[in-house]
Design a protein around this motif. Sequence first.
Motif, mmCIF file in Angstrom:
data_model
loop_
_atom_site.group_PDB
_atom_site.id
_atom_site.type_symbol
_atom_site.label_atom_id
_atom_site.label_comp_id
_atom_site.label_asym_id
_atom_site.label_seq_id
_atom_site.Cartn_x
_atom_site.Cartn_y
_atom_site.Cartn_z
ATOM 1 N N UNK A 103 0.846 -1.194 0.000
ATOM 2 C CA UNK A 103 0.000 0.000 0.000
ATOM 3 C C UNK A 103 0.882 1.244 0.000
ATOM 4 N N UNK A 104 0.378 2.312 -0.615
ATOM 5 C CA UNK A 104 1.020 3.619 -0.590
ATOM 6 C C UNK A 104 0.017 4.647 -0.087
ATOM 7 N N UNK A 105 0.491 5.573 0.743
ATOM 8 C CA UNK A 105 -0.348 6.656 1.229
ATOM 9 C C UNK A 105 0.431 7.968 1.113
ATOM 10 N N UNK A 106 -0.164 8.956 0.477
ATOM 11 C CA UNK A 106 0.473 10.259 0.296
ATOM 12 C C UNK A 106 -0.483 11.354 0.755
ATOM 13 N N UNK A 107 0.000 12.226 1.622
ATOM 14 C CA UNK A 107 -0.780 13.360 2.106
ATOM 15 C C UNK A 107 0.032 14.629 1.893
ATOM 16 N N UNK A 108 -0.307 15.360 0.833
ATOM 17 C CA UNK A 108 0.331 16.652 0.571
ATOM 18 C C UNK A 108 -0.397 17.719 1.385
ATOM 19 N N UNK A 109 0.337 18.723 1.825
ATOM 20 C CA UNK A 109 -0.200 19.774 2.694
ATOM 21 C C UNK A 109 -1.523 20.325 2.159
ATOM 22 N N UNK A 110 -2.551 20.268 3.011
ATOM 23 C CA UNK A 110 -3.852 20.866 2.741
ATOM 24 C C UNK A 110 -4.539 20.282 1.498
ATOM 25 N N UNK A 111 -4.280 18.984 1.219
ATOM 26 C CA UNK A 111 -4.950 18.312 0.109
ATOM 27 C C UNK A 111 -5.541 16.998 0.594
ATOM 28 N N UNK A 112 -6.313 16.371 -0.269
ATOM 29 C CA UNK A 112 -6.945 15.100 0.069
ATOM 30 C C UNK A 112 -5.919 13.978 0.136
ATOM 31 N N UNK A 113 -6.063 13.119 1.119
ATOM 32 C CA UNK A 113 -5.168 11.978 1.272
ATOM 33 C C UNK A 113 -5.328 11.019 0.092
ATOM 34 N N UNK A 114 -4.207 10.552 -0.471
ATOM 35 C CA UNK A 114 -4.226 9.607 -1.584
ATOM 36 C C UNK A 114 -3.773 8.235 -1.100
ATOM 37 N N UNK A 115 -4.541 7.216 -1.421
ATOM 38 C CA UNK A 115 -4.250 5.853 -0.968
ATOM 39 C C UNK A 115 -4.307 4.923 -2.162
ATOM 40 N N UNK A 116 -3.284 4.082 -2.302
ATOM 41 C CA UNK A 116 -3.236 3.098 -3.381
ATOM 42 C C UNK A 116 -2.852 1.737 -2.813
ATOM 43 N N UNK A 117 -3.474 0.700 -3.320
ATOM 44 C CA UNK A 117 -3.152 -0.669 -2.899
ATOM 45 C C UNK A 117 -2.664 -1.468 -4.090
ATOM 46 N N UNK A 118 -1.869 -2.498 -3.796
ATOM 47 C CA UNK A 118 -1.313 -3.293 -4.877
ATOM 48 C C UNK A 118 -0.956 -4.694 -4.452
ATOM 49 N N UNK A 119 -0.561 -5.499 -5.436
ATOM 50 C CA UNK A 119 -0.136 -6.876 -5.221
ATOM 51 C C UNK A 119 1.357 -6.987 -5.479
ATOM 52 N N UNK A 120 1.988 -7.918 -4.807
ATOM 53 C CA UNK A 120 3.434 -8.105 -4.897
ATOM 54 C C UNK A 120 3.759 -9.561 -5.176
ATOM 55 N N UNK A 121 4.654 -9.788 -6.135
ATOM 56 C CA UNK A 121 5.261 -11.095 -6.334
ATOM 57 C C UNK A 121 6.740 -10.855 -6.615
ATOM 58 N N UNK A 122 7.599 -11.736 -6.100
ATOM 59 C CA UNK A 122 9.018 -11.503 -6.281
ATOM 60 C C UNK A 122 9.822 -12.781 -6.307
#
Length: 228
Positions: free
Chosen positions: A158-177
């Motif tokens: 998962x990734x979460x990004x919160x830029x100052x005074x903006x809406x929180x952005x959340x992304x999910x993903x799958x991993x294989x390695x």
Amino acid sequence: MFNPPFTPNAALFLSVAICGVYNSVTAQSKIGIENYTYYGDGANVSQMPIISYENKNHLYAQARYNYEDMQTVSLYLGRSFFKQGDFSYNLIPLAGAVTGRFNGGSLGLTTEFGYKNFFASSQSQYSFSYKNKYSNFFYTWAEAGFQPLKWLFGGISVQQTQVYNTTNQFESGLLIGFSFKKWSLPLYAFNPGSSKQYFILGINMEWQRVKTQKPKNSLAATDKFNHL
């Protein structure tokens, strides 16, 4: 992680950093070299190299390019606190400086946990601009998974990004390695099945350098690299 374009400066930065790290290596030190390539999401292929170094006293340094923003270099210093056993962990608090298209400072924390064949990790940071507070952001990358075979692992990210005074952005993903000796090749698929789907391919290497003691009546000591 942002998705900037690759520039020739990235290759130059990576080459210079590798030479600098190699020349500063001491006994029982660790070196990690990573590169992540982005595909899809309507963007050109982009690269993100990362180099880390830990000395025998567990002091830690890391250099990144294209991570906080495009054409931006960041340098971090910290210390590793770890425990090994059936349940293992590694905690690395970091402080750093960022320069390029984003200029400022950054505070972060990297965590790694392992229990038998299960693993989890996260990398969080708060980066602040010297010139524009509206560029300040908080970012977290986290993943967890299972390694059923010595050469195969998988999980979620998962990734979460919160830029100052903006809406929180959340992304999910799958991993294989896949892993082999000092190499690992993780592949991430974020927003799978949506119009915003994209992929990240990592090509990573990690070494531990061990300097053997000079035997008595020997003319020279031997240096060798051992994989963790």
